[in-house]
Design an enzyme around this catalytic site. Structure first.
Site, PDB file in Angstrom:
ATOM      1  N   LYS A 103       6.478  -1.936   1.985  1.00 42.52           N
ATOM      2  CA  LYS A 103       5.285  -1.317   2.587  1.00 42.52           C
ATOM      3  C   LYS A 103       4.121  -2.300   2.474  1.00 42.52           C
ATOM      4  CE  LYS A 103       3.369   3.329   3.128  1.00 42.52           C
ATOM      5  NZ  LYS A 103       3.450   3.396   4.586  1.00 42.52           N
TER       6      LYS A 103
ATOM      7  N   GLU B  67      12.776   2.948  13.929  1.00 42.28           N
ATOM      8  CA  GLU B  67      11.865   3.956  13.377  1.00 42.28           C
ATOM      9  C   GLU B  67      10.642   3.993  14.262  1.00 42.28           C
ATOM     10  OE1 GLU B  67      10.232   2.768   9.546  1.00 42.28           O
ATOM     11  OE2 GLU B  67      10.139   0.675  10.142  1.00 42.28           O
TER      12      GLU B  67
ATOM     13  N   TYR C 176       0.829  -1.212   0.000  1.00 41.18           N
ATOM     14  CA  TYR C 176       0.000   0.000   0.000  1.00 41.18           C
ATOM     15  C   TYR C 176       0.860   1.257   0.000  1.00 41.18           C
ATOM     16  CZ  TYR C 176       0.982   1.054   4.932  1.00 41.18           C
ATOM     17  OH  TYR C 176       1.611   1.399   6.104  1.00 41.18           O
TER      18      TYR C 176
ATOM     19  N   LEU D 172      11.314   1.260   6.995  1.00 41.80           N
ATOM     20  CA  LEU D 172      10.732   1.735   5.738  1.00 41.80           C
ATOM     21  C   LEU D 172      11.459   3.028   5.372  1.00 41.80           C
ATOM     22  CD1 LEU D 172       8.329   1.227   3.689  1.00 41.80           C
ATOM     23  CD2 LEU D 172       7.265   3.167   4.840  1.00 41.80           C
TER      24      LEU D 172
END
Ligand code: PDD
Length: 286
Positions: free
Chosen positions: A146, A178, A32, A202
């Site tokens: 993702k 993250e 996505y 990511l």
């Protein structure tokens, strides 16, 4: 009535049916993107679409349309829904087929959907700063994709939310990775540090814009892992994401960061980021 993009057609939401054996629904077998819309225009659209195709390729999913087609269709979607400030959510799954773990037959068509939502900029958090909570990162080893599989992220965010924090800061042992839905930056000895774009995070588009702005404005930065201790002792901490832009963290696990106020480098990054939005989307009211 709001329109939704399903495969290549704009349709009304109430007319959409998703198969219960869609692999996105059953396995999270898909990828996505979330793209910001300001002033009715898509911000860093090409970067997001590039990453959508890259994520799809990493899970051996072939998107059956050229990137330009998706780009044109989501522009039409934003216009049809008269969206000014918000997001476009896009996802593609490996399609609907009788349930089995291995990939379905070649003829199974992927399911592509995109829709819009209104979403204001979080100006309160941007100006006042917010709190973070440290949470052990128990996700898999392909966080660069993702993927629709977000359980690790969701469980971490829920812990943060229950503790009254805006974000869960994920760490593997001593190393900060993250946020559960953002990238993390610290200022140490006047320099920006952020985790390098490896398989363990990511590579956020906002992260990449921030690093580019640093290059263009001679702001020193290093892409290097940093520890939980370095995070807690940092002069400044901020997170970045499509929906959040640049949000300062002024308290983590109850400990004050720096002097507890939004720091000068964070402020500078926010100003530069807003300028970039204005330049790309013709935003006038910030
Ligand atoms: N989240 N890391 C993770 C795990 C994320 O889910 C996100 C984005 C980011 C930041 O990436 P970007 O700057 O490209 O938005 C980093 C999106 C917004 C979401 O899931 O809603």
């Amino acid at each position: 009535m709001k329109k939704i993009l399903v495969n290549e057609a704009l349709v009304e939401r109430e007319n959409i049916k998703i198969d219960i054996e869609d692999r996105g629904y059953q396995f999270g077998d898909g990828v996505y993107e979330v793209i910001r819309v300001y002033n009715g225009r898509l911000f860093t659209k090409d970067e997001h679409l590039n990453r959508l195709y890259e994520s799809a390729e990493k899970i051996s999913l072939t998107i059956p349309y050229p990137q330009e087609t998706i780009a044109a269709r989501i522009e039409e979607l934003v216009a049809a829904n008269q969206l000014q400030t918000g997001i476009v959510y896009l996802q593609i799954t490996r399609g609907a087929a009788p349930r089995q773990h291995a990939f379905p037959s070649e003829e199974t068509a992927p399911t592509f959907v995109a829709y819009t939502n209104e979403m204001a900029r979080n100006e309160a958090a941007m100006t006042k700063g917010a709190k973070g909570l440290l949470v052990e990162d128990v996700r898999w080893l392909r966080c660069d994709i993702k993927s629709l599989n977000l359980l690790g992220n969701i469980l971490a965010k829920q812990k943060a939310s229950e503790a009254g924090c805006i974000e869960a800061i994920l760490h593997r042992g001593d190393t900060v990775m993250e946020g559960s839905s953002s990238n993390m930056f610290i200022v140490k000895a006047g320099q920006l540090l952020t985790h390098p774009a490896t398989n363990l995070i990511l590579n956020g588009i906002t992260r990449q814009v921030v690093l580019k702005l640093c290059q263009e404005n001679n702001i020193a930065y290093t892409e290097t892992p940093f520890s939980v201790q370095e995070l807690l002792n940092a002069e400044e901490v901020f997170l970045t994401s499509t929906t959040s832009e640049v949000i300062p963290l002024i308290q983590i696990d109850g400990k004050q960061i720096g002097d507890g106020r939004v720091g000068p480098i964070t402020k500078k990054m926010q100003q530069l980021f807003t300028k970039r939005i204005k330049a790309e989307c013709g935003l006038t009211h910030v």
